[in-house]
Write a protein that holds these residues in place. Sequence first.
Motif, PDB file in Angstrom:
ATOM      1  N   ASP A   1      -2.989   5.527   0.230  1.00  0.00           N
ATOM      2  CA  ASP A   1      -3.974   4.593   0.847  1.00  0.00           C
ATOM      3  C   ASP A   1      -4.049   5.256   2.583  1.00  0.00           C
ATOM      4  O   ASP A   1      -4.962   5.074   2.970  1.00  0.00           O
TER       5      ASP A   1
ATOM      6  N   LYS B   1       0.926  -1.277  -0.112  1.00  0.00           N
ATOM      7  CA  LYS B   1       0.037   0.133   0.069  1.00  0.00           C
ATOM      8  C   LYS B   1       0.956   1.111   0.021  1.00  0.00           C
ATOM      9  O   LYS B   1       2.093   1.253   0.259  1.00  0.00           O
TER      10      LYS B   1
ATOM     11  N   SER C   1     -11.148   4.846  -0.221  1.00  0.00           N
ATOM     12  CA  SER C   1     -10.584   3.834   0.596  1.00  0.00           C
ATOM     13  C   SER C   1      -9.436   3.901   1.643  1.00  0.00           C
ATOM     14  O   SER C   1      -8.779   3.515   2.223  1.00  0.00           O
ATOM     15  N   ALA C   2      -9.381   5.453   1.417  1.00  0.00           N
ATOM     16  CA  ALA C   2      -8.059   5.937   2.117  1.00  0.00           C
ATOM     17  C   ALA C   2      -8.387   6.301   3.620  1.00  0.00           C
ATOM     18  O   ALA C   2      -9.549   6.535   3.835  1.00  0.00           O
TER      19      ALA C   2
END
Length: 321
Positions: A191, A136, A218-219
């Motif tokens: 992320d 990530k 999604s972070a």
Amino acid sequence: MYKVLIVTRTFGKYSNKPIEILKNNGFEIFRSDNIDSLKEFDALIVGTCKVTRDMLENSSIKIIAKHGVGVDNIDLKTATRLGIPVTITTGANSSSVAELAIAYIFALSRNLINVHKELFENRIWGNYSGIEISGKTLGIIGFGSIGKEVAKRAVCLGMKVLVYDPYVHKDQIKNFDVESVDFETVLKESDFVSLHVPLVDETRKMIGEKELSLMKSSAFLINTSRGGLVDEIALANALKSKKIAGAALDVFESEPLKDSPLFDCKNVIMTPHIGAHTFEAIYKMNMMAANSIVEFFKGQIPENIVNREVIEILRKSGFKE
Ligand code: NAD
């Protein structure tokens, strides 16, 4: 005998040594949880308590030793005008704060706090899935002592690290196996976004509605730096509407945190400004603050003065390097 006022609860918490250093060098110690007046004192050791223009103008303070590194609670302009050096405890808490930021990355990626609470408090044997950290992207905003410590750990965990810090040379950033990028790129591609800048006019509310909208849905946002860097209302809205996946916060605009829309968000982890609260960091901060006061009254220019304009004044009045 010089009088030193200590306004931080953790001074001498784990060892008497910093108190002995002051006593053995002839200082009379006074302690308080807040500052009413600085009239009677020659030196101040202070944590996060506000040190205002009025307090400084009506004081006999000759040096301030910040117990920590963020000086946003001290009126630096007035201290500088009055020729009062303000020292900080550079590097003393960097590992502790960096470790907390990394702990947040682990906790957020597996929703650890909520999962633990469901089992522990409600006996729910749930079906959960998280994400791996390895592979990530971590975005670090502010590549100073703490930002660098976070980067070193993240690289070891197999993360790709993006850094935004316009005041650190790109070549220096590259030495850490990380990539130097602009502010927007950090927000758009990370992320996890972790803040490690000081709170000054330029950085105040640097993360608001617009910046949050640039982040991936999604972070996660991590703030172990200062609450004032983030617009908390905008963050609570982004968390509730799932514009971002979650956040972990150690610091708040107003502390202690009482009423806040953040308390209504399930996808946030909050801790009460514990970043520097480890045995090691507290001991190092204690010793550095005590030593800078002792050095100053022995006629030496202490290390880590943040208002560097004062150094020349000290030199001219006979202080030695
Ligand atoms: P530091 O001075 O070593 O690093 C700060 C970095 O931020 C510098 O490299 C600087 O160039 C960079 N910077 C400044 N303005 C910037 C901007 N607009 N955009 C991007 N980068 C910018 O400080 P540090 O020791 O790493 O500490 C960082 C902050 O962490 C402190 O100012 C303090 O507020 C906070 N802190 C919090 C805790 C806690 O208990 N949670 C403990 C220690 C420090």
